[in-house]
Design an enzyme around this catalytic site. Structure first.
Site, PDB file in Angstrom:
ATOM      1  N   ASP A  11       0.819  -1.221   0.000  1.00 17.47           N
ATOM      2  CA  ASP A  11       0.000   0.000   0.000  1.00 17.47           C
ATOM      3  C   ASP A  11       0.850   1.268   0.000  1.00 17.47           C
ATOM      4  O   ASP A  11       0.328   2.368  -0.186  1.00 17.47           O
ATOM      5  CB  ASP A  11      -0.952   0.003   1.205  1.00 17.47           C
ATOM      6  CG  ASP A  11      -2.032  -1.064   1.044  1.00 17.47           C
ATOM      7  OD1 ASP A  11      -2.255  -1.511  -0.101  1.00 17.47           O
ATOM      8  OD2 ASP A  11      -2.636  -1.464   2.050  1.00 17.47           O
TER       9      ASP A  11
ATOM     10  N   ARG B 129      -3.258   1.294  -9.964  1.00 14.36           N
ATOM     11  CA  ARG B 129      -2.391   2.298  -9.334  1.00 14.36           C
ATOM     12  C   ARG B 129      -1.089   2.514 -10.088  1.00 14.36           C
ATOM     13  O   ARG B 129      -0.459   3.561  -9.953  1.00 14.36           O
ATOM     14  CB  ARG B 129      -2.055   1.883  -7.891  1.00 14.36           C
ATOM     15  CG  ARG B 129      -3.085   2.325  -6.921  1.00 14.36           C
ATOM     16  CD  ARG B 129      -2.710   2.033  -5.481  1.00 14.36           C
ATOM     17  NE  ARG B 129      -3.919   2.197  -4.699  1.00 14.36           N
ATOM     18  CZ  ARG B 129      -4.176   1.581  -3.561  1.00 14.36           C
ATOM     19  NH1 ARG B 129      -3.292   0.761  -3.041  1.00 14.36           N
ATOM     20  NH2 ARG B 129      -5.301   1.783  -2.935  1.00 14.36           N
TER      21      ARG B 129
HETATM   22  C1  S3P Z   1      -5.149  -5.788   2.894  1.00 11.98           C
HETATM   23  C2  S3P Z   1      -4.260  -6.485   2.112  1.00 11.98           C
HETATM   24  C3  S3P Z   1      -3.649  -5.927   0.897  1.00 11.98           C
HETATM   25  C4  S3P Z   1      -3.726  -4.412   0.895  1.00 11.98           C
HETATM   26  C5  S3P Z   1      -5.091  -3.911   1.247  1.00 11.98           C
HETATM   27  C6  S3P Z   1      -5.515  -4.390   2.615  1.00 11.98           C
HETATM   28  C7  S3P Z   1      -5.756  -6.456   4.053  1.00 11.98           C
HETATM   29  O1  S3P Z   1      -4.350  -6.419  -0.226  1.00 11.98           O
HETATM   30  O2  S3P Z   1      -3.352  -3.913  -0.362  1.00 11.98           O
HETATM   31  O3  S3P Z   1      -5.112  -2.499   1.241  1.00 11.98           O
HETATM   32  O4  S3P Z   1      -6.410  -5.785   4.871  1.00 11.98           O
HETATM   33  O5  S3P Z   1      -5.598  -7.668   4.157  1.00 11.98           O
HETATM   34  P1  S3P Z   1      -4.003  -7.847  -0.902  1.00 11.98           P
HETATM   35  O6  S3P Z   1      -4.307  -8.904   0.061  1.00 11.98           O
HETATM   36  O7  S3P Z   1      -4.889  -7.910  -2.119  1.00 11.98           O
HETATM   37  O8  S3P Z   1      -2.554  -7.765  -1.253  1.00 11.98           O
END
Ligand code: S3P
Length: 442
Positions: free
Chosen positions: A321, A352
């Protein structure tokens, strides 16, 4: 809403950021399935977390805000009731994917739906393992370019008990890992997820907090089906490092800055941005205050001149992120920064990779894409311009940081999307940066 961002001389002071969004959403979902009442204080009331609360309410769980405290009257593993309407997840993929894991193990059917951006995000990564565990799931199909992919709305016909599963994640994703572990609570026997690169482990830590033993062996994590969740009573959610990151990175890039972010989560599976900034020469110190449940503490940074670095694919999950911010930091560094293995950026609230390349290029950055997943960013002078958020909160906030560091004025179109994770972002930034740096336009 558009926001004008003017250059900032330096950033000084101490900030408190809202509680962690990822952890709040998980805490709400687990508390709903626990016995007794759970109190969250503080907790994140950002849009995504409101979606998790509404979803859980629609499944028959009482949630109330009493002053600063969020009170969740857990109903136990058998207490969720079949919803009479689709469960609305707004734009929150974490809510939708993690709730899919819970719903896979319920003895009823439910539909999960989302807004325009969530409806374009890939779901086969969760439907595939959950289907193997015995849930029946229908979704909207992809177009001719990817007919196998599934998108929301998802109709989940749950089953109790589910079949236990041992699953190697094909994509490094904490949301997928968490969906499988949550479904594993309703399976017969042990469910194991194996990850090639570690992703954020908030679900594992919270499960333990709710009395569920979690076995971690190397890259494998296992839960046993049928373990009842016991409420820990009160939980304090640490500040969101991903929100603090915007201010910390801006300060690191601006000589003369001195900034502290206090009471933030310092979970090692989320902190790689801090390591990378240090590697780039940032003067940054961390103080771990508390290690129980989720590590938390403070980070201090002093601004300076950064140098380029290389981010490897193995590092990406622990800063997924923060990649938009690193792209901004790379523009301010001396030399050419290389970011490798960043293809997952295309699957976020917007693409992004595209939104940040477009925005930074408009500000005069020198960015080239090498293959599908590697970026080369040469340090260069940024100049204010009109840029688009593309409805993506992290793009909007990262471009605001770029605006602080650019010469001239940057106009961010569609800046209201920051409410997804950080509704007060521009107000906090305005207070910190000083008068006249931030202007809101209707
Ligand atoms: C998150 C995991 C990440 C992250 C998202 C929040 C989470 O995504 O990018 O903002 O809360 O588990 P991914 O699991 O798709 O990598």
């Amino acid at each position: 809403m558009d926001v004008l961002v003017h250059p900032v001389a330096h950033l000084r002071g101490s900030i408190r950021v809202p509680p962690d969004k990822s952890i709040t959403q998980r805490a709400v979902l687990l508390a709903a399935c626990a016995h007794q009442t759970t109190q969250l204080a503080p907790w994140s009331s950002a849009q995504d977390c409101q979606r998790a609360c509404e979803l859980i309410r629609t499944l028959g769980v009482q949630i109330e805000q009493q002053g600063e405290v969020l009170v969740i009257q857990g109903r136990g593993a058998d207490g969720l009731t079949p919803p009479t309407a689709p469960l609305w997840c707004g734009e929150s993929a974490t809510t939708l994917r993690l709730a899919s894991g819970l719903l896979a193990g319920q003895p009823f059917a439910a539909t999960l739906s989302g807004g325009p951006s969530l409806s374009r995000r890939p779901m086969r990564r969760i439907t595939e393992p959950l289907t193997r565990m015995g849930a029946r799931i229908q979704g909207a199909h992809g177009d001719a370019s990817d007919p196998e992919e599934l998108y929301p709305p998802l109709r989940i016909h749950g089953r109790r008990p589910l079949q236990a599963l041992t699953y190697t994640l094909p994509v490094a994703s904490a949301q997928v890992k968490s969906a499988i572990l949550l479904a594993g609570l309703f399976a017969e026997g042990p469910t194991t997820v194996i990850e090639s690169v570690p992703t954020r482990d908030h679900t594992e830590r919270l499960l333990e907090r709710f009395g569920v033993p979690v076995l971690r062996r190397g890259s494998a994590v296992t839960v046993n089906g049928g373990t009842p969740l016991k409420s820990p009573g009160r939980l304090a959610i640490p500040g969101d490092l991903s929100s603090a990151a915007f201010f910390l990175t801006a300060a690191a890039c601006r000589p003369g800055s001195r900034l502290e972010a206090a009471e933030i989560g310092l979970n090692p599976t989320r902190m790689r941005l801090l390591d990378v900034l240090q590697r780039m020469g940032a003067r940054l110190t961390r103080h771990l205050v508390e290690e129980v449940w989720e590590p938390r503490g403070s980070v201090q940074v002093e601004g300076g001149v950064l140098r380029a670095t290389r981010v490897t694919p193995e590092e990406v999950p622990a800063l997924i992120d923060e990649l938009p911010l690193l792209m901004v930091a790379a523009c301010c560094a001396q030399g050419v920064t290389v970011l490798q293995g960043i293809g997952e950026l295309r699957k976020k609230e917007t693409d992004r990779l595209h939104s940040m390349m477009e925005g930074l290029s408009r500000l005069g950055a020198s960015i080239t894409l090498s293959g599908a997943e590697e970026l080369h960013i040469a340090g260069s002078r940024l100049t204010g311009a009109r840029v688009e958020s593309h409805g993506d909160h992290r793009t909007a906030m990262a471009l605001a940081v770029a605006g602080l560091l650019a010469e001239g004025t940057t106009r961010i179109a569609g800046a209201e999307c920051v409410a997804k994770s950080y509704p007060d972002f521009f107000d906090v930034l305005a207070r910190l940066a000083g008068s006249g740096v931030i202007e809101h336009l209707p």
